[in-house]
Design an enzyme around this catalytic site. Structure first.
Site, PDB file in Angstrom:
ATOM      1  CE  LYS A 205       4.478  60.777  72.961  1.00  0.00           C
ATOM      2  NZ  LYS A 205       4.748  60.470  71.526  1.00  0.00           N
ATOM      3  CD  GLU A 211      15.619  68.676  79.450  1.00  0.00           C
ATOM      4  OE1 GLU A 211      16.507  68.823  78.604  1.00  0.00           O
ATOM      5  OE2 GLU A 211      14.803  67.722  79.423  1.00  0.00           O
ATOM      6  N   GLY A 269       5.815  65.664  69.677  1.00  0.00           N
ATOM      7  CA  GLY A 269       5.686  66.682  70.720  1.00  0.00           C
ATOM      8  C   GLY A 269       5.274  68.036  70.189  1.00  0.00           C
ATOM      9  CD  GLU A 355      12.139  69.390  68.171  1.00  0.00           C
ATOM     10  OE1 GLU A 355      12.849  69.865  69.074  1.00  0.00           O
ATOM     11  OE2 GLU A 355      11.011  68.883  68.382  1.00  0.00           O
ATOM     12  CG  HIS A 386      10.006 101.389  67.483  1.00  0.00           C
ATOM     13  ND1 HIS A 386      10.262 102.726  67.310  1.00  0.00           N
ATOM     14  CD2 HIS A 386       8.698 101.209  67.172  1.00  0.00           C
ATOM     15  CE1 HIS A 386       9.155 103.340  66.929  1.00  0.00           C
ATOM     16  NE2 HIS A 386       8.192 102.445  66.850  1.00  0.00           N
ATOM     17  CE  LYS A 495      15.862  66.214  75.529  1.00  0.00           C
ATOM     18  NZ  LYS A 495      14.557  65.551  75.390  1.00  0.00           N
TER      19      LYS A 495
END
Length: 529
Positions: A205, A211, A269, A355, A386, A495
């Site tokens: 945005k 990242e 987001g 979140e 399993h 961050k």
């Protein structure tokens, strides 16, 4: 905006639920409940738009359901829901409206006010532009690979949707999703593609997400170093092979991108796959199917907005989550989709729920005296049988399970589908009935709760309805807990610290660090040397 909610622990219903749990909750037996009520399945199941839900195997009775519904009313859920659909800034810590539901509203939808009507017109202008780009890419035989570079909501939602709807995908386009800053992820994709036949989508945005931009610049360097395209001018070459999904047009232009699609600050987001962030989905499945996905989500939006609380499926599921988390004390919920197409759904739901509702303070910043979001985890059936199902059946912790199945399978090997359904039904049955009369290693207590969701088939409309169902379910539990489900301050601290640590890692300066971090930094540096 004045928050219309009353925090759940300050309601009469909360106290009544506590007393009811002490009286009946500890010893509630689902097998006995079925024996006592021949209509239990009908009473605790319902059809919602494109999704059928069976809640009958859960640890609830009619009194529990009545008190949970009372809790929703006393906590102000209806007024809070209506405030969201009226475009009020219910994301109070950021003073923003929450209108991801508007992204799937028809252009002629009746909305609450002129401001929302203007936003709806902008939504459809952007939607039309996005779908035009998608159809152009789909028609361009020279483009064979589309690489989406994003993180969080700009990655998890689109990646999940593309996998879920791969039966509707363009056969000549391969979609790749890059989010990890581990160079192995991007590098492994770059080794498989050619610059001249690749389109990169940079989803950020602000066009500053650390990242995403690290990977975007690496992709740009690779593209230019390997010839880019037949265009001789590097900027023209970049603009042909890179599209930005951003509101920062200046930064995108400086990067070399001319084609941009934006969205709005009222789109979080993790709620953004319906917006321009959904461009990779639209490229994969095409305009008609993308609009069908929006239609399915809108049907669930209308159900959530208008259905009475007693028959409102997102509300019923959200209240069940509150019952399990705060009264039974269950700390997690397992998602078991018996559909290969939904294999990334658990990862998507981890972000959506944890979140949104993984908060320890209410919307006013007051520390909460009760738990909120459970841990969400899971894998597709039948693999989970399993792996972790051993613990779910016989472990000491009770883990509610959510089964998701399709009534109709896909076109591939249709004779496999009855076996798949039999597995799902058997696991839910075994969790409930256990193995009476057994002992030792073969002892199964049973009475372990599960919910069973059924889609007619995994098509765009049903998929859209399923995801919207989960969005509104998370809204419901967050509203009851009195938290702001639409901010994510907990994401920010790591961050900030990573940005501070990176130059220290390069320079070897650890004077300002805590002893543990300093020790790790020195170890990594000495190992590197």
């Amino acid at each position: 905006m004045m928050d219309p909610r009353t925090r759940c622990d300050r309601t009469a219903a909360w106290q009544l639920l506590g007393a009811h749990f002490e009286k009946t909750g500890h010893g509630f037996n689902v097998r006995g409940a079925f024996a006592d009520d021949g209509e239990r399945f009908a009473r605790f199941s319902q059809q919602a738009p494109l999704v059928f839900a069976d809640l009958s195997k859960n640890l609830i009775d009619l009194k529990t359901r009545e008190l949970l519904t009372q809790l929703a009313r006393e906590a102000g859920l209806e007024a809070y829901r209506d405030a969201m659909f009226a475009g009020e800034p219910i994301n109070n810590t950021e003073n923003r409206a929450v209108m991801h539901w508007l992204l799937r509203s028809p252009a002629n939808a009746q909305v609450a006010n002129e401001g929302i009507a203007a936003s709806l017109a902008e939504v459809h202008d952007t939607l039309d532009a996005m779908l035009e780009i998608a159809e152009r890419v789909r028609a361009d035989d020279a483009i064979t690979d589309i690489v989406n570079i994003g993180i969080g909501g700009s990655d998890l939602g689109p990646a999940m949707a593309v996998k879920a709807l791969e039966g509707f995908a363009h056969p000549g386009k391969t979609l790749h999703f890059i989010s990890n800053v581990d160079g192995m992820e991007l590098g492994s994709v770059l080794r498989k593609i050619r610059p001249e036949s690749t389109l990169f989508l940079i989803a950020s945005k602000t066009f500053t997400t650390a990242e995403t931009m690290l990977n975007a610049h690496a992709a740009r360097r690779w593209f230019l170093a390997n010839g880019g395209s037949v265009e001789r001018d590097a900027k023209r070459s970049l603009s042909k092979h890179f599209i930005a999904l951003t509101t920062n047009l200046t930064a995108a232009s400086e990067f070399g991108i001319d084609t941009t699609l934006g969205f709005w600050d009222w789109v979080g987001g993790r709620y953004s796959m319906w917006s321009a962030i959904g461009l990779p989905i639209a490229i994969a499945i095409g305009e008609q199917h993308f609009r069908e996905m929006l239609r399915g989500a809108h049907l669930m939006d209308e159900h959530f907005r208008t259905a009475p609380l007693e028959s409102n499926l997102p509300v019923r599921l959200g209240l069940l989550d509150v019952w399990y988390r705060n009264f039974h004390g269950f700390t997690s919920r397992s998602i078991a989709p018996y559909s290969h197409g939904l294999r990334r759904l658990p990862a998507y739901l981890q972000q959506l729920e944890m979140e949104s509702n993984g908060k320890g303070v209410d919307a006013q910043g007051e520390v909460l005296p009760y738990a909120t979001s459970p841990v969400i985890w899971g894998e597709p059936g039948t693999n989970g049988q399993h792996a972790f199902f051993q613990m779910i059946h016989q472990g000491p912790d009770i883990v509610p399970v959510e089964f998701i199945a399709l009534r109709e399978g896909g076109h591939d090997l249709p004779d496999h589908h009855p076996r798949l359904l039999a597995n799902a039904l058997a696991q839910a049955q075994a969790l409930m009935v256990g193995r009476p009369g057994s002992s030792g290693h073969s002892y199964f207590t049973g009475n372990r709760p599960s919910t069973f969701l059924v889609l007619e088939r995994l098509d765009p409309a049903s998929f859209g309805a399923l995801i919207a169902l989960y969005e509104h379910r998370v809204f419901t539990s967050g509203a009851i807990w009195g938290i702001d489900s639409f901010d994510q301050w907990g994401v920010e601290l790591g961050k900030v610290l990573a940005k501070e640590l990176e130059p220290l890692l390069a320079a070897g300066d650890s004077e300002q660090l805590d002893p543990s971090t300093a020790g790790l930094l020195h170890y990594l540096q000495s190992h590197e040397k």
